[in-house]
Structures are given as C-alpha cells and as structure tokens.
Design an enzyme around this catalytic site. Structure first.
Site, PDB file in Angstrom:
ATOM      1  N   LYS A 113      61.153 -17.074  38.997  1.00 29.45           N
ATOM      2  CA  LYS A 113      62.064 -16.849  40.125  1.00 29.45           C
ATOM      3  C   LYS A 113      62.595 -15.428  40.122  1.00 29.45           C
ATOM      4  CE  LYS A 113      63.309 -21.507  41.326  1.00 29.45           C
ATOM      5  NZ  LYS A 113      64.339 -22.465  41.640  1.00 29.45           N
ATOM      6  N   LYS A 200      51.592 -25.227  42.051  1.00 29.13           N
ATOM      7  CA  LYS A 200      52.283 -26.462  42.451  1.00 29.13           C
ATOM      8  C   LYS A 200      52.816 -26.365  43.883  1.00 29.13           C
ATOM      9  CE  LYS A 200      56.957 -25.463  41.023  1.00 29.13           C
ATOM     10  NZ  LYS A 200      58.206 -25.787  40.468  1.00 29.13           N
ATOM     11  N   LYS A 203      58.485 -24.846  47.831  1.00 29.08           N
ATOM     12  CA  LYS A 203      59.018 -24.143  48.992  1.00 29.08           C
ATOM     13  C   LYS A 203      59.024 -22.645  48.756  1.00 29.08           C
ATOM     14  CE  LYS A 203      62.302 -27.073  48.568  1.00 29.08           C
ATOM     15  NZ  LYS A 203      63.479 -27.934  48.525  1.00 29.08           N
TER      16      LYS A 203
HETATM   17  P1  TYM Z   1      63.999 -29.074  42.750  1.00 27.81           P
HETATM   18  O1  TYM Z   1      65.057 -29.124  43.777  1.00 27.81           O
HETATM   19  O2  TYM Z   1      63.095 -27.882  42.720  1.00 27.81           O
HETATM   20  O3  TYM Z   1      63.055 -30.342  42.869  1.00 27.81           O
HETATM   21  C1  TYM Z   1      63.573 -31.668  42.903  1.00 27.81           C
HETATM   22  C2  TYM Z   1      62.653 -32.582  42.115  1.00 27.81           C
HETATM   23  O4  TYM Z   1      61.314 -32.517  42.640  1.00 27.81           O
HETATM   24  C3  TYM Z   1      60.400 -32.265  41.576  1.00 27.81           C
HETATM   25  N1  TYM Z   1      59.277 -31.462  42.094  1.00 27.81           N
HETATM   26  C4  TYM Z   1      57.975 -31.784  41.950  1.00 27.81           C
HETATM   27  N2  TYM Z   1      57.378 -32.829  41.354  1.00 27.81           N
HETATM   28  C5  TYM Z   1      56.010 -32.882  41.397  1.00 27.81           C
HETATM   29  N3  TYM Z   1      55.244 -31.940  42.003  1.00 27.81           N
HETATM   30  C6  TYM Z   1      55.793 -30.871  42.596  1.00 27.81           C
HETATM   31  N4  TYM Z   1      55.033 -29.965  43.193  1.00 27.81           N
HETATM   32  C7  TYM Z   1      57.233 -30.752  42.596  1.00 27.81           C
HETATM   33  N5  TYM Z   1      58.111 -29.843  43.091  1.00 27.81           N
HETATM   34  C8  TYM Z   1      59.349 -30.293  42.772  1.00 27.81           C
HETATM   35  C9  TYM Z   1      61.209 -31.483  40.547  1.00 27.81           C
HETATM   36  O5  TYM Z   1      60.629 -31.580  39.260  1.00 27.81           O
HETATM   37  C10 TYM Z   1      62.554 -32.164  40.641  1.00 27.81           C
HETATM   38  O6  TYM Z   1      62.577 -33.312  39.831  1.00 27.81           O
HETATM   39  N6  TYM Z   1      66.346 -27.789  38.548  1.00 27.81           N
HETATM   40  C11 TYM Z   1      66.108 -28.866  39.465  1.00 27.81           C
HETATM   41  C12 TYM Z   1      67.352 -29.494  40.068  1.00 27.81           C
HETATM   42  C13 TYM Z   1      68.352 -29.983  39.074  1.00 27.81           C
HETATM   43  C14 TYM Z   1      68.217 -31.124  38.237  1.00 27.81           C
HETATM   44  C15 TYM Z   1      69.455 -31.228  37.541  1.00 27.81           C
HETATM   45  C16 TYM Z   1      67.178 -32.033  38.026  1.00 27.81           C
HETATM   46  C17 TYM Z   1      69.600 -29.467  38.872  1.00 27.81           C
HETATM   47  N7  TYM Z   1      70.270 -30.220  37.953  1.00 27.81           N
HETATM   48  C18 TYM Z   1      69.673 -32.266  36.619  1.00 27.81           C
HETATM   49  C19 TYM Z   1      67.400 -33.075  37.084  1.00 27.81           C
HETATM   50  C20 TYM Z   1      68.632 -33.177  36.394  1.00 27.81           C
HETATM   51  C21 TYM Z   1      65.267 -28.343  40.624  1.00 27.81           C
HETATM   52  O7  TYM Z   1      65.316 -27.172  40.966  1.00 27.81           O
HETATM   53  O8  TYM Z   1      64.609 -29.306  41.300  1.00 27.81           O
END
Ligand code: TYM
Length: 339
Positions: A113, A200, A203
C-alpha cells in the site's frame, strides 16, 4: 451474549463496493457462522483513513456498506461501526507499546500500500496510520476476546501479529488474559482478479480488477466475458490460473452445481469451451447478485430505521469493548475513568 458459545469477530473496510473476493473469501463465512456462535462484525472506518480519502465519501461508504452487509445476510444485532466504539483506538495505543517495531515493518500489506501511495505522486503520502494499521486490527480482534476470525488469505500475516501482541501483553502483565485468536478460511480464501488472474481481486488495483457484488448485470457479464483464461505461464497439462479462478467462482456461488460438474468433465476430457465456462460463471454471479440486490432495495425502504438500528447495535457491542478496555487498563497499571 451467550457465554457458552465461541466468539467470532471480523471486519471490513468501507472503501467502496463490496466485491466477490470479499464475499467468497470472508463475508459468506460471517453469515454462516452466525447460526452457531456469538458474532461481532465491524465496518472499520478508522482503518479506511489510512489511505488518501474524502471525508464526505467515507461516511457515505460506511452507510452503503451497512446496507450491503445486511442484504447478504449479516444480522443487524451483530454489526457495528468502528468509530462508534472508540475504545478500539485506545486499546490500539496500549498495544503499540507491546508491538515490536520490527514485526510491523515486515507487513507485506504496508509495503504494497505504501508503494500504491507513492505511485500517486503529490496526491498520496505514507501516513503513520498506514504503518500502525495492523495494531488497530489487533485491537479490533482482542477487544472482543475473539476465538475465531474469518478472513481471506491476505489477512494471515495481520492475524499472526495479533497473536504476537496478545502473547506479549500476557507476558508483560503476567497473566494469560487474552486467548489466541484462530484464523478461519473459506474454501476460497483467495479470489483472483478476472482481468489478471495472477493478482488477487481487489479495489486498490483499479476498476477492472474487482467485480462488485452489487454491480449491474451488464457489467458483471462484461467483466466475465473479458476474463483472462490463459496467462501463458501455465505448465502444459495444468489448469491455468484464470480457468481455476472461474471454476472457483462457480463453486463458491453454490447455485450451478450440475453445470459445474459437466464443465469439469469437459475440461478433463480436453474439450472445455471457454465461452461455456464464462457463461456459467456469469449466470452464477448474476443470480446471487440479483437476490442480494432485491433484499437491499427492501432494506432501503426503511433507511432511517436501519441506520438507527445499527447505531443501537454499535452501542450494545461497545459495552463489551468497554469492559475489556477497563480490565486491560487495570492490568497495565493505568487509571480507569468511571464509565
Ligand atoms: P478488507 O476490507 O480489505 O477485506 C474484507 C475481507 O475480505 C477479504 N478479501 C478477500 N478474500 C478472498 N479473496 C480476495 N481477493 C479478497 N479480498 C479481500 C479480506 O481478507 C477480509 O477478510 N484489514 C482488513 C480489515 C480489518 C479486519 C480487522 C479483519 C480491520 N480489522 C479485524 C479482521 C479482523 C481489511 O483490510 O479487509
């Protein structure tokens, strides 16, 4: 909360459309786990500030995501908005003081990022918040003493850091206070971009690299039609990453089982037509998307009530966070304000 049940926690960033990677990698699991466990799911707006953003858009995205998550089956009582539970940020500070700097600097998401930000030139800069992001994530998880955290594969390193912080805190205060949270994956923990199946679905990579769950039918069909099937890097006799990804999407959607099987048979017999594979993939995604879009429309009819309900559930969920923070401050040698 039912004390005999396990606690599940997960969160998602309000950074625009929810895509099929989010859904098949994590959110579908959130929905299924609700039948068995105490579940707490957060929309993490503090996290969304770590990349360049517009304040007006952030609030819009939060409410938009509330409706999207409810439409796919998250129960309103289980959903909260992170900035309505500010204890997360206070616990983050305490955890900062237990988190090894070296572990943070090895986070691959930070490296990716910050590169994206640097590429934005004047528009982007690398904030301390972006660096500290995984510590806030540890606070999100541990403040509810989560046993299970359903996430996609890209979150494994952050989850590992949460366990490191929990262990260091326990060692520091001389008590096994936090349980180690366990990662849960679906069968599809990494959905790939259909435009570039070697990266992957996401967005941040740009519009063509994700398919929105609530996109209109024409767009979904167009994206699947132009899906890359051959990357030229596949050893002879192996299924290419692009084909694998399309099969994965059909399977995850769970509504085209017979077609999946016959396409797989055709693949094995060596006469799979990509046009058929793409058409079934598009049908599978469009059908899911229609169901969710209808539910979303129904929810939007009571927009005000739904918003009120989520403010109320955030308020209820906050009580658990306040209790943990109180105990953590006590254990850490800090003073407590009276709640
Ligand atoms: P975020 O908002 O990017 O994504 C939300 C969830 O979607 C999953 N994900 C995917 N899974 C499979 N294939 C993909 N291409 C893909 N893209 C996204 C992510 O693994 C996630 O589970 N850091 C986290 C948000 C967060 C969080 C937390 C998660 C903040 N605090 C505490 C768990 C526990 C994030 O940016 O997810």
């Amino acid at each position: 909360m039912d004390q005999t049940k396990k606690t599940v926690l997960s969160c998602i960033q309000p950074t625009g459309d929810m895509h099929f990677g989010n859904y098949f990698g994590a959110v579908k699991n959130w929905v299924d786990l609700q039948a068995k466990h105490n579940c707490v799911y957060g929309i993490v707006d503090y996290h969304a500030m770590t990349m360049p953003y517009s304040p007006k858009k952030l609030r819009e995205n939060v409410w938009n995501l509330v409706f999207n998550l409810l439409a796919v089956g998250v129960e309103p009582d289980n959903l909260f908005i992170q900035s309505l539970v500010p204890e997360h940020t206070e616990l983050c500070w305490i955890f900062n003081c237990y988190c090894p700097f070296g572990n943070l600097s090895r986070m691959t998401q930070f490296k990716d990022k910050s590169k994206d930000n640097a590429d934005m030139g004047k528009e982007g800069f690398i904030s301390a918040g972006l660096f500290d992001y995984p510590v806030l994530q540890a606070a999100d998880i541990l403040i509810y003493k989560a046993d299970y955290v359903p996430v996609g594969k890209d979150q494994d390193q952050h989850l590992e850091l949460s366990r490191v912080i929990a262990q260091r805190f326990n060692n520091g205060v001389g008590k096994e206070y936090f349980v180690m949270p366990e990662t849960l994956h679906t069968d599809t923990p990494k959905i790939m971009s259909t435009a570039d199946p070697l990266r992957k679905m996401s967005k941040s990579a740009g519009e063509k690299h994700y398919i929105g769950v609530f996109s209109d039918e024409a767009r979904i069909r167009k994206q699947i039609k132009s899906a890359v099937t051959d990357t030229g890097e596949t050893p002879v006799g192996e299924m290419s990453a692009g084909i694998q990804n399309l099969f994965r999407l059909i399977k995850a959607a769970g509504n085209q089982e017979e077609a999946y099987q016959s396409l797989m048979d055709e693949y094995k017999a060596g006469n799979l037509k990509y046009v058929d594979l793409k058409s079934v993939t598009a049908d599978a995604l469009v059908s899911l998307s229609h169901t969710f879009a209808e539910r979303r429309l129904a929810l939007l009819e009571n927009k005000k009530d739904v918003k009120q309900q989520i403010k109320q559930s955030s308020h209820e969920i906050r009580k658990k966070a306040q209790q943990t923070l109180k105990e953590v401050k006590e254990l850490s040698g800090l003073l407590n304000v009276k709640y």
